[in-house]
Scaffold this active site. Structure first.
Site, PDB file in Angstrom:
ATOM      1  N   CYS A   2       0.820  -1.096  -0.209  1.00 37.85           N
ATOM      2  CA  CYS A   2       0.010  -0.093   0.137  1.00 37.85           C
ATOM      3  C   CYS A   2       0.979   1.183  -0.025  1.00 37.85           C
ATOM      4  O   CYS A   2       2.190   1.128  -0.003  1.00 37.85           O
ATOM      5  CB  CYS A   2      -0.819   0.217   1.269  1.00 37.85           C
ATOM      6  SG  CYS A   2      -1.786  -1.474   1.565  1.00 37.85           S
ATOM      7  N   ARG A  28       0.878   2.111  -5.895  1.00 39.73           N
ATOM      8  CA  ARG A  28       1.337   0.962  -4.895  1.00 39.73           C
ATOM      9  C   ARG A  28      -0.103   0.347  -4.642  1.00 39.73           C
ATOM     10  O   ARG A  28      -0.110  -0.617  -3.844  1.00 39.73           O
ATOM     11  CB  ARG A  28       1.838   1.413  -3.739  1.00 39.73           C
ATOM     12  CG  ARG A  28       3.129   2.171  -3.782  1.00 39.73           C
ATOM     13  CD  ARG A  28       3.653   2.964  -2.684  1.00 39.73           C
ATOM     14  NE  ARG A  28       4.208   1.720  -1.866  1.00 39.73           N
ATOM     15  CZ  ARG A  28       5.151   1.088  -1.743  1.00 39.73           C
ATOM     16  NH1 ARG A  28       6.232   1.636  -2.857  1.00 39.73           N
ATOM     17  NH2 ARG A  28       5.671   0.216  -0.840  1.00 39.73           N
ATOM     18  N   TRP A  75      -3.674  -1.625  -1.368  1.00 37.14           N
ATOM     19  CA  TRP A  75      -3.851  -2.544  -2.190  1.00 37.14           C
ATOM     20  C   TRP A  75      -4.412  -3.808  -1.200  1.00 37.14           C
ATOM     21  O   TRP A  75      -3.562  -4.293  -0.307  1.00 37.14           O
ATOM     22  CB  TRP A  75      -2.472  -3.089  -2.821  1.00 37.14           C
ATOM     23  CG  TRP A  75      -2.810  -4.158  -3.795  1.00 37.14           C
ATOM     24  CD1 TRP A  75      -3.300  -4.005  -5.098  1.00 37.14           C
ATOM     25  CD2 TRP A  75      -2.307  -5.542  -3.661  1.00 37.14           C
ATOM     26  NE1 TRP A  75      -3.155  -5.358  -5.845  1.00 37.14           N
ATOM     27  CE2 TRP A  75      -2.586  -6.224  -5.038  1.00 37.14           C
ATOM     28  CE3 TRP A  75      -1.653  -6.159  -2.649  1.00 37.14           C
ATOM     29  CZ2 TRP A  75      -2.300  -7.702  -5.280  1.00 37.14           C
ATOM     30  CZ3 TRP A  75      -1.472  -7.516  -2.918  1.00 37.14           C
ATOM     31  CH2 TRP A  75      -1.828  -8.170  -4.138  1.00 37.14           C
ATOM     32  N   ASN A 101       1.418  -0.395   5.949  1.00 35.65           N
ATOM     33  CA  ASN A 101       1.742  -1.191   4.753  1.00 35.65           C
ATOM     34  C   ASN A 101       2.418  -2.448   5.187  1.00 35.65           C
ATOM     35  O   ASN A 101       3.482  -2.272   5.852  1.00 35.65           O
ATOM     36  CB  ASN A 101       2.605  -0.432   3.885  1.00 35.65           C
ATOM     37  CG  ASN A 101       3.049  -1.106   2.650  1.00 35.65           C
ATOM     38  OD1 ASN A 101       2.373  -2.118   2.154  1.00 35.65           O
ATOM     39  ND2 ASN A 101       4.271  -0.804   2.131  1.00 35.65           N
ATOM     40  N   GLY A 102       2.037  -3.587   4.871  1.00 34.08           N
ATOM     41  CA  GLY A 102       2.578  -4.978   5.133  1.00 34.08           C
ATOM     42  C   GLY A 102       1.572  -5.876   5.679  1.00 34.08           C
ATOM     43  O   GLY A 102       0.309  -5.784   5.227  1.00 34.08           O
ATOM     44  N   GLU A 481       7.855 -10.840 -22.778  1.00 35.89           N
ATOM     45  CA  GLU A 481       7.592  -9.404 -22.146  1.00 35.89           C
ATOM     46  C   GLU A 481       6.601  -8.441 -22.815  1.00 35.89           C
ATOM     47  O   GLU A 481       5.703  -8.022 -22.216  1.00 35.89           O
ATOM     48  CB  GLU A 481       8.903  -8.475 -22.312  1.00 35.89           C
ATOM     49  CG  GLU A 481       8.806  -6.970 -21.854  1.00 35.89           C
ATOM     50  CD  GLU A 481       8.368  -6.707 -20.165  1.00 35.89           C
ATOM     51  OE1 GLU A 481       8.162  -7.923 -19.627  1.00 35.89           O
ATOM     52  OE2 GLU A 481       7.996  -5.901 -19.828  1.00 35.89           O
ATOM     53  N   LYS A 485       2.982  -7.208 -21.289  1.00 35.59           N
ATOM     54  CA  LYS A 485       2.681  -6.002 -21.328  1.00 35.59           C
ATOM     55  C   LYS A 485       1.216  -5.690 -21.868  1.00 35.59           C
ATOM     56  O   LYS A 485       0.271  -5.016 -21.356  1.00 35.59           O
ATOM     57  CB  LYS A 485       3.416  -4.973 -22.265  1.00 35.59           C
ATOM     58  CG  LYS A 485       4.848  -4.608 -21.894  1.00 35.59           C
ATOM     59  CD  LYS A 485       4.825  -3.493 -20.717  1.00 35.59           C
ATOM     60  CE  LYS A 485       4.974  -4.139 -19.209  1.00 35.59           C
ATOM     61  NZ  LYS A 485       6.047  -4.611 -18.781  1.00 35.59           N
ATOM     62  N   GLU A 488      -1.361  -7.241 -18.966  1.00 35.48           N
ATOM     63  CA  GLU A 488      -1.684  -6.483 -17.647  1.00 35.48           C
ATOM     64  C   GLU A 488      -2.265  -5.091 -18.032  1.00 35.48           C
ATOM     65  O   GLU A 488      -3.211  -4.525 -17.100  1.00 35.48           O
ATOM     66  CB  GLU A 488      -0.307  -6.194 -16.797  1.00 35.48           C
ATOM     67  CG  GLU A 488       0.685  -5.408 -17.550  1.00 35.48           C
ATOM     68  CD  GLU A 488       2.000  -5.232 -16.828  1.00 35.48           C
ATOM     69  OE1 GLU A 488       1.905  -5.336 -15.601  1.00 35.48           O
ATOM     70  OE2 GLU A 488       3.309  -5.028 -17.426  1.00 35.48           O
ATOM     71  N   HIS A 504       4.905 -27.804 -31.634  1.00 38.38           N
ATOM     72  CA  HIS A 504       4.741 -28.869 -30.659  1.00 38.38           C
ATOM     73  C   HIS A 504       3.435 -28.731 -30.045  1.00 38.38           C
ATOM     74  O   HIS A 504       3.333 -29.393 -28.916  1.00 38.38           O
ATOM     75  CB  HIS A 504       5.956 -28.731 -29.861  1.00 38.38           C
ATOM     76  CG  HIS A 504       7.539 -29.046 -30.499  1.00 38.38           C
ATOM     77  ND1 HIS A 504       7.494 -30.192 -31.062  1.00 38.38           N
ATOM     78  CD2 HIS A 504       8.150 -28.157 -30.777  1.00 38.38           C
ATOM     79  CE1 HIS A 504       8.749 -30.199 -31.685  1.00 38.38           C
ATOM     80  NE2 HIS A 504       9.266 -28.809 -31.658  1.00 38.38           N
ATOM     81  N   LYS A 603       2.200  -1.620  -8.074  1.00 40.26           N
ATOM     82  CA  LYS A 603       3.691  -1.507  -8.596  1.00 40.26           C
ATOM     83  C   LYS A 603       4.913  -2.439  -7.802  1.00 40.26           C
ATOM     84  O   LYS A 603       5.428  -2.888  -8.455  1.00 40.26           O
ATOM     85  CB  LYS A 603       4.059   0.126  -8.554  1.00 40.26           C
ATOM     86  CG  LYS A 603       5.463   0.532  -9.139  1.00 40.26           C
ATOM     87  CD  LYS A 603       5.498   0.489 -10.456  1.00 40.26           C
ATOM     88  CE  LYS A 603       6.616   0.799 -11.163  1.00 40.26           C
ATOM     89  NZ  LYS A 603       6.640   0.069 -12.521  1.00 40.26           N
TER      90      LYS A 603
HETATM   91  C1  F6R Z   1       5.241  -5.678 -15.045  1.00 39.02           C
HETATM   92  C2  F6R Z   1       5.797  -5.477 -13.661  1.00 39.02           C
HETATM   93  C3  F6R Z   1       5.761  -6.381 -12.884  1.00 39.02           C
HETATM   94  C4  F6R Z   1       7.086  -6.360 -12.118  1.00 39.02           C
HETATM   95  C5  F6R Z   1       7.472  -7.419 -10.829  1.00 39.02           C
HETATM   96  C6  F6R Z   1       8.817  -7.313 -10.472  1.00 39.02           C
HETATM   97  O1  F6R Z   1       5.064  -4.310 -15.831  1.00 39.02           O
HETATM   98  O2  F6R Z   1       5.813  -4.289 -13.626  1.00 39.02           O
HETATM   99  O3  F6R Z   1       5.945  -7.652 -13.445  1.00 39.02           O
HETATM  100  O4  F6R Z   1       8.174  -6.163 -13.129  1.00 39.02           O
HETATM  101  O5  F6R Z   1       6.429  -7.153 -10.022  1.00 39.02           O
HETATM  102  O6  F6R Z   1       9.022  -5.710  -9.768  1.00 39.02           O
HETATM  103  P1  F6R Z   1      10.533  -5.223  -9.355  1.00 39.02           P
HETATM  104  O7  F6R Z   1      11.069  -5.212 -10.590  1.00 39.02           O
HETATM  105  O8  F6R Z   1      10.063  -4.061  -8.688  1.00 39.02           O
HETATM  106  O9  F6R Z   1      11.089  -6.267  -8.367  1.00 39.02           O
END
Ligand code: F6R
Length: 608
Positions: A2, A28, A75, A101-102, A481, A485, A488, A504, A603
């Site tokens: 959060c 967050r 969150w 947060n936690g 990747e 993108k 998500e 396969h 995030k």
């Molecule tokens: C995707 C994304 C997540 C982060 C993952 C790791 O766009 O942002 O998949 O890459 O949660 O986060 P970090 O790099 O902060 O450890």
């Protein structure tokens, strides 16, 4: 996972500033939001399910002249998103309020004990127990001591900001969740992340695990959990406010995509000695010649960077490299040695799984290196050494510039290790680095020339339910990747796959309703990729290609083509991902989704 903020200021009128800070922390989590402001004879609390803007609307007419206040954007973990489960949480008397947060792992036992002692709970959260615990302790001790005794009873992770109705002060504590203090003139701040208070100060102190403190108008006192005073020096952060704002772009994600050329320059520039064109790596936990193998640990997008890093380390530095999902590594019985260099990659430096995996690797005696974007974050403090990416604050939940700076740094590190280990000579090093240095201007050129085309392709893709992303060799991780993108932010199901593996199994899915994005830039496997395209085309599949150079036969097979500038084969992953980020962006925007804050995500993933 959060966002929390607290401000204590002799200037008063904190409501607007707390809301502004919360907006900067919304990446967050955005299930609910709330504030608590100390007023003349008590604490005003307002909290609400939904985004910070909804809370702001509700508070528009509210006047509370307060000199201390806290805010939270959530969150959800324990308890569904709802008004009662939103933070701040209060004790039975309403004279204490806190944001957390936690996760408090022993909250069921604590809640039961507190209930038996007559406490009334209003939410289903783990966090509320902390307010009641502090209430118990405050009845027999001064407030700082009460907070200290309460946090010593907590198991799990927490960043806490607590206020009481008697004084203009913020009480803070940290274990395994981030908390940064900001020091201003006649005011002090605390938040989960620096951008929350960046408009007002850039003098910061990172709180460490096991620290507790009291903030007032004049600064901060910090103690350990045993109550011993600690002296900590503030650092000045180089991030500018402009970096934490949209700067005329519709979304942070679009701004961050466009910042990539600069972010790469900032990351590699200071690490290349211009006279000799050689790599300078400031800090490694093990001399290059003593490294026997490499293990990369990461999650999500950072994991995909690690997959590309494997090619770099193996092919440029001759180092056997494994890449593991941090969440999987934690619960295996891996084989590591003191000469395995463990590289933890993380944008935020706060990802719980990556921290857990790093700790496990350290316990097993392996030397560790963090590749990280956020200065002072947990991973940077726990790893033996750190190499920072200089991407600047990444606010959009979908990671973009963090990824391309991670790749650039991994490439540079592999070149450095290759040179130091005698795998490449000075001339080869100089050539490889010249290519890297030319990348930012090529990225800018591509964005100028191709963005409109990419937008059209993204809009077109938004009408499908599924999409396939195919690549081989260095571009297989880019297919993963690109698909991540799209999933998500546009919520379109997408799968990344090695192009050669199609036959396969997954080829059974191909028909006119499943478009395939092919990464078909110059490489030693391009002919093989072209054959894979033929296989799709002959089954009526629609093809979008990322191409470099002149390949009329591939253009012929494609329904849409994006042209990427020619670069060295090792650098294609860095430039190829950019059109795929933009495809996802334009598809999601066309569908009307909240691009910067996609549903169910946050995030930094600070829970397991
Ligand atoms: C995707 C994304 C997540 C982060 C993952 C790791 O766009 O942002 O998949 O890459 O949660 O986060 P970090 O790099 O902060 O450890």
């Amino acid at each position: 996972m959060c966002g929390i903020i607290g401000i204590v200021s002799d200037k008063g009128n904190l409501k607007e500033r707390i809301i502004e800070g919360l907006k900067r922390l919304e990446y967050r989590g955005y299930d609910s939001a709330g504030v608590a402001l100390r007023k003349e004879n008590g604490i005003f609390v307002r909290k609400k399910k939904g985004k910070v803007s909804q809370l702001e609307e509700e508070l528009r007419e509210v006047e509370v002249n307060s000199r201390v206040g806290i805010g939270h954007t959530r969150w959800a973990t324990h308890g569904e998103p709802s008004d009662p489960n939103s933070h701040p949480h209060s004790d039975c008397t309403g004279r204490i309020a806190l944001v957390h947060n936690g996760i408090i792992e022993n909250y069921p036992q604590l809640k039961e004990e507190l209930r038996r002692r007559g406490h009334n709970f209003r939410s289903q959260t783990d966090s509320e127990v902390i307010a009641h615990l502090v209430e118990e302790e405050a009845s027999r001790d001064d407030f700082l001591e009460a907070v200290r005794r309460a946090v010593n009873r907590l198991e799990g992770s927490f960043a806490l900001v607590i206020i009481n109705s008697d004084e203009d002060a913020l009480y803070i504590a940290r274990k395994d969740s981030p908390l940064v203090v900001g020091l201003g003139e006649g005011e002090s701040f605390v938040a989960s992340d620096i951008p929350a208070f960046l408009p007002w100060t850039n003098r910061v102190i990172f709180l460490e695990n096991g620290e507790i403190g009291r903030l007032s108008f004049s600064g901060v006192e910090i103690y350990d959990f045993q109550g011993k005073r600690k002296e900590k020096k503030p650092q000045v952060i180089g991030w500018s406010l402009a970096q934490a704002e949209k700067g005329g772009y519709r979304h942070f994600m679009l701004k961050e995509i466009h910042e990539q050329a600069k972010a790469i320059s900032d990351t590699i520039g200071p690490r290349i000695e211009r006279d000799t064109n050689s790599a300078v790596i400031e800090d490694l936990p093990l001399a290059p010649r003593h490294i026997k193998d490499v293990l990369i640990l990461a999650c999500g997008t950072s994991y995909h960077a690690g997959l590309v890093g494997k090619f770099y380390f193996e092919e440029l530095a001759g180092l056997k490299t494994d890449v593991d999902y941090a969440s999987e590594f934690r619960y295996r019985r891996p084989v590591l040695s003191p000469s395995t260099l463990v590289v933890a990659i993380s944008q935020s430096g706060e990802t719980a799984d990556t921290i857990g995996a790093l700790r496990k690797a350290k316990e097993m005696g392996a030397p560790s290196l963090a590749i990280c974007n956020v200065v002072g974050s947990s991973i940077t403090r726990e790893a033996d050494s750190v190499l920072y990416t200089h991407a600047g604050p990444e606010i959009s939940v979908a990671s973009t510039k963090a990824f391309t700076t991670q790749l650039s740094l991994l490439y540079l590190l592999a070149v450095y290790l290759g040179r130091e280990r005698g795998k490449i000579d000075r001339e080869q090093e100089s050539g490889l680095l010249s290519q890297l240095l030319s990348l930012p201007s090529k990225i800018e050129h591509m964005l100028r020339e191709q963005e409109e085309k990419i937008r059209e392709i993204g809009v077109d893709l938004s009408s499908y339910n599924d999409a396939l992303y195919l690549g081989r060799h260095l571009n297989y991780p880019i297919a993963l990747e690109g698909a991540l993108k799209l999933k998500e932010i546009s919520y379109i199901h997408a799968e990344g796959y090695p192009a050669g593996e199609m036959k396969h199994g997954p080829i059974a899915l191909i028909d006119e309703n499943l478009p395939t994005v092919f990464i078909a830039t110059e490489s030693k496997v391009l002919d093989k990729v072209r054959s894979n395209m033929e296989e799709i085309k002959s089954r009526r599949g629609k093809i979008i290609s990322l191409l470099s150079g002149e390949h009329p036969e591939i253009e012929e097979l494609s329904d849409g083509v994006i042209k990427v500038p020619l670069v060295d084969e090792y650098l294609f992953p860095i430039i190829n991902i950019i059109p795929l980020q933009l495809i996802a962006y334009y598809a999601a925007d066309f569908l009307g989704h909240d691009v910067d804050q996609p549903r169910n995500l946050a995030k930094s993933v600070t829970v397991e």
